[in-house]
Design a protein around this motif. Structure first.
Motif, short mmCIF file in Angstrom:
data_model
loop_
_atom_site.label_atom_id
_atom_site.label_comp_id
_atom_site.label_asym_id
_atom_site.label_seq_id
_atom_site.Cartn_x
_atom_site.Cartn_y
_atom_site.Cartn_z
N GLN A 90 0.83 -1.21 0.00
CA GLN A 90 0.00 0.00 0.00
C GLN A 90 0.86 1.26 0.00
N LEU A 91 1.93 1.25 0.79
CA LEU A 91 2.83 2.40 0.83
C LEU A 91 3.53 2.59 -0.52
N MET A 92 3.92 1.49 -1.14
CA MET A 92 4.60 1.58 -2.44
C MET A 92 3.65 2.06 -3.54
N LEU A 93 2.35 1.88 -3.32
CA LEU A 93 1.35 2.39 -4.26
C LEU A 93 1.02 3.86 -3.99
N GLY A 94 1.66 4.44 -2.98
CA GLY A 94 1.46 5.85 -2.70
C GLY A 94 0.28 6.14 -1.79
N LYS A 95 -0.10 5.16 -0.95
CA LYS A 95 -1.27 5.33 -0.07
C LYS A 95 -0.84 5.22 1.38
N VAL A 96 -1.28 6.19 2.21
CA VAL A 96 -0.99 6.11 3.64
C VAL A 96 -1.85 5.02 4.27
N THR A 97 -1.40 4.47 5.38
CA THR A 97 -2.06 3.29 5.95
C THR A 97 -2.94 3.60 7.16
N PHE A 98 -2.97 4.83 7.60
CA PHE A 98 -3.91 5.25 8.64
C PHE A 98 -4.14 6.75 8.52
N GLU A 99 -5.20 7.21 9.17
CA GLU A 99 -5.57 8.62 9.06
C GLU A 99 -4.90 9.44 10.15
N GLU A 100 -4.35 10.55 9.76
CA GLU A 100 -3.68 11.46 10.69
C GLU A 100 -3.56 12.82 10.00
N GLU A 101 -3.90 13.86 10.72
CA GLU A 101 -3.85 15.20 10.14
C GLU A 101 -2.43 15.52 9.64
N GLY A 102 -2.33 15.90 8.37
CA GLY A 102 -1.06 16.29 7.78
C GLY A 102 -0.22 15.14 7.28
N LEU A 103 -0.67 13.90 7.50
CA LEU A 103 0.15 12.74 7.13
C LEU A 103 0.25 12.58 5.62
N THR A 104 -0.85 12.79 4.92
CA THR A 104 -0.84 12.64 3.46
C THR A 104 0.12 13.63 2.82
N GLU A 105 0.09 14.87 3.27
CA GLU A 105 0.99 15.88 2.72
C GLU A 105 2.45 15.54 3.01
N LEU A 106 2.70 15.06 4.23
CA LEU A 106 4.07 14.67 4.59
C LEU A 106 4.51 13.48 3.75
N PHE A 107 3.60 12.53 3.53
CA PHE A 107 3.90 11.35 2.73
C PHE A 107 4.30 11.76 1.31
N GLU A 108 3.53 12.67 0.73
CA GLU A 108 3.81 13.12 -0.64
C GLU A 108 5.17 13.80 -0.72
N LYS A 109 5.52 14.57 0.29
CA LYS A 109 6.84 15.23 0.29
C LYS A 109 7.96 14.21 0.43
N ALA A 110 7.75 13.21 1.29
CA ALA A 110 8.76 12.16 1.48
C ALA A 110 8.96 11.37 0.19
N ILE A 111 7.87 11.08 -0.51
CA ILE A 111 7.96 10.37 -1.79
C ILE A 111 8.77 11.18 -2.79
N SER A 112 8.51 12.48 -2.82
CA SER A 112 9.24 13.34 -3.77
C SER A 112 10.73 13.40 -3.44
N GLN A 113 11.09 13.13 -2.16
CA GLN A 113 12.49 13.15 -1.74
C GLN A 113 13.14 11.78 -1.87
N GLY A 114 12.36 10.78 -2.31
CA GLY A 114 12.96 9.48 -2.61
C GLY A 114 12.88 8.41 -1.55
N ILE A 115 11.97 8.55 -0.56
CA ILE A 115 11.84 7.48 0.44
C ILE A 115 11.48 6.17 -0.25
N LYS A 116 12.00 5.07 0.29
CA LYS A 116 11.72 3.75 -0.25
C LYS A 116 11.13 2.87 0.84
#
Length: 410
Positions: free
Chosen positions: A41-67
């Motif tokens: 799910q994470l590799m598909l670009g989807k967060v695994t639980f709900e948390e304020e600001g988590l989606t935006e942080l996830f998108e930034k981390a993806i853009s920085q190359g997290i694996k």
């Protein structure tokens, strides 16, 4: 950008936000978890639980190359954020998840790697369990690997803000290694970062949550006292808290989550003869679902309602506006209901998207149609915004959020 590679172990409520925060601040990060479905799910670009600001942080981390990976990776620093439950019989910590992670790390880590344990552990755990495991493997602590304890200090519902702004404790018996880890966390942490030894860091985290547990227990005991003599506990606490040196917390239907309801048991398990107050607080807080159950029975009797299926529990999570059900007071309450009493009781939670218990309803209007008594177990914003729809119901408000005339309180 720090010239360091970090492997965060455990992509749950603590590990995932921590990994994302490092990656979003230009640290090379790999997030590891054995749960293939979660990693997919994470590799598909989807967060695994709900948390304020988590989606935006996830998108930034993806853009920085997290694996993300299901396998451990060679890295300079490992951050272990796996569960640390307690054995319900002995009350001692179950360190098996931490030790399992360590075994995997030792199989692939380069010489000189630093292992940072973020998981909350009982005082002395690293000395009793972690160090012997490493030494038994043939590695030398301080040469082949370095050990640090950096306990998390965040709460679901406000994780991103607290990751950035809360102070942190870094426990390291080697000051040079402690400074390296401190510099790593400073890429995102604006709060003060305190350096100390490992055992002090272990104890500090556990007593922070134990202090809160004791304070809540005092409020809950006051609730029972006031209920026995027809007094308003909320008004009494409000007035008492006007004193400049009094700060009584709010009573409630129980204590949930993986911190306050668990960490005090570590001390009880390790120091059984010295923790009378802590044990009493745990017993009081664990008794609150039973207190709620008694209130439900009283309301049913007073209003001549015999069918338990006309009772609805609102809220499955352990606190408001999160989807985390760990040690939830509602789940504790359902466990305390015998088969006969629990038969047909309805449950609804707007934050929980999948069916977890019997008679859980997924639509709020359908839920209301099926019940005469609603027990507010969690103060989600959703219920606060929909109080007007409860006017024709008998209401047991365990969170003191409803001001409709005739509402029953704890």
């Amino acid at each position: 950008m720090l010239d360091v590679k970090v492997n965060v172990i455990g992509m749950g409520y603590i590990g995932l936000p921590t990994a994302l925060m490092f990656a979003a601040n230009s640290v090379e990060v790999i997030g590891t978890d054995y749960d293939e479905k979660l990693i997919d799910q994470l590799m598909l670009g989807k967060v695994t639980f709900e948390e304020e600001g988590l989606t935006e942080l996830f998108e930034k981390a993806i853009s920085q190359g997290i694996k993300f990976s299901t396998s451990y990776q060679p890295a300079d620093i490992y951050i272990v954020a796996v569960p640390t439950p307690y054995d319900k019989k002995s009350k001692k910590i179950d360190a098996s998840y931490v030790l399992s992670a360590l075994k995997s790390i030792m199989g692939i880590c380069p010489k000189g790697a630093t292992i940072v344990i973020e998981s909350t552990v009982s005082p002395g755990t690293i000395n009793k369990y972690v160090s012997p495991l490493i030494e038994k493997s043939g590695l030398t602590i301080g040469e082949d690997v370095h050990l640090v304890h950096a306990p998390e200090r965040i709460i679901p519902g406000n994780m991103i803000y607290e990751l950035k702004n809360n102070s942190r404790t870094i426990g390291a018996d080697n000051n040079e290694i402690g400074m390296i880890v401190k510099n790593l966390y400073q890429v995102f942490c604006k709060g003060e970062i305190v350096l100390t030894d490992i055992r002090t860091a272990e104890m500090t985290k556990v007593i922070e949550n134990t202090y809160r547990d004791i304070n809540i227990a005092f409020a809950n005991e006051l609730t029972k006292i006031c209920r026995s003599d027809d007094m308003d506990v909320y008004e009494i606490i409000r007035i008492a808290n006007m004193h400049p040196r009094v700060n009584i917390l709010h009573p409630g239907p129980g204590v949930g989550g993986h911190c306050i309801s668990v960490d005090p048991w570590f001390l009880v398990g390790d120091y059984p003869d010295l923790t009378n107050l802590i044990l009493a607080a745990r017993k009081i807080n664990d008794s609150m679902p039973q207190h709620v159950l008694k209130r439900i029975r009283d309301i049913m009797k007073k209003n001549n309602i015999r069918d338990i299926s006309r009772v609805g529990l609102y809220g499955l999570t352990y606190k408001e506006n999160v989807d985390d059900i760990r040690e939830s007071p509602t789940l504790q309450l359902l466990e305390k209901m015998d088969d006969h009493l629990a038969f047909g009781v309805k449950v609804f939670d707007p934050m929980v998207r999948e069916v977890l218990v019997e008679n859980q309803m997924m639509d709020f209007n359908d839920f209301l149609d099926e019940i005469d008594i609603i027990v507010i177990m969690v103060s989600h914003s959703h219920i606060k915004d929909n109080i007007e729809y409860l006017k024709d119901k008998l209401i047991l408000d365990t969170k003191n959020i409803c001001y409709i005339e005739g509402v029953y309180k704890l």
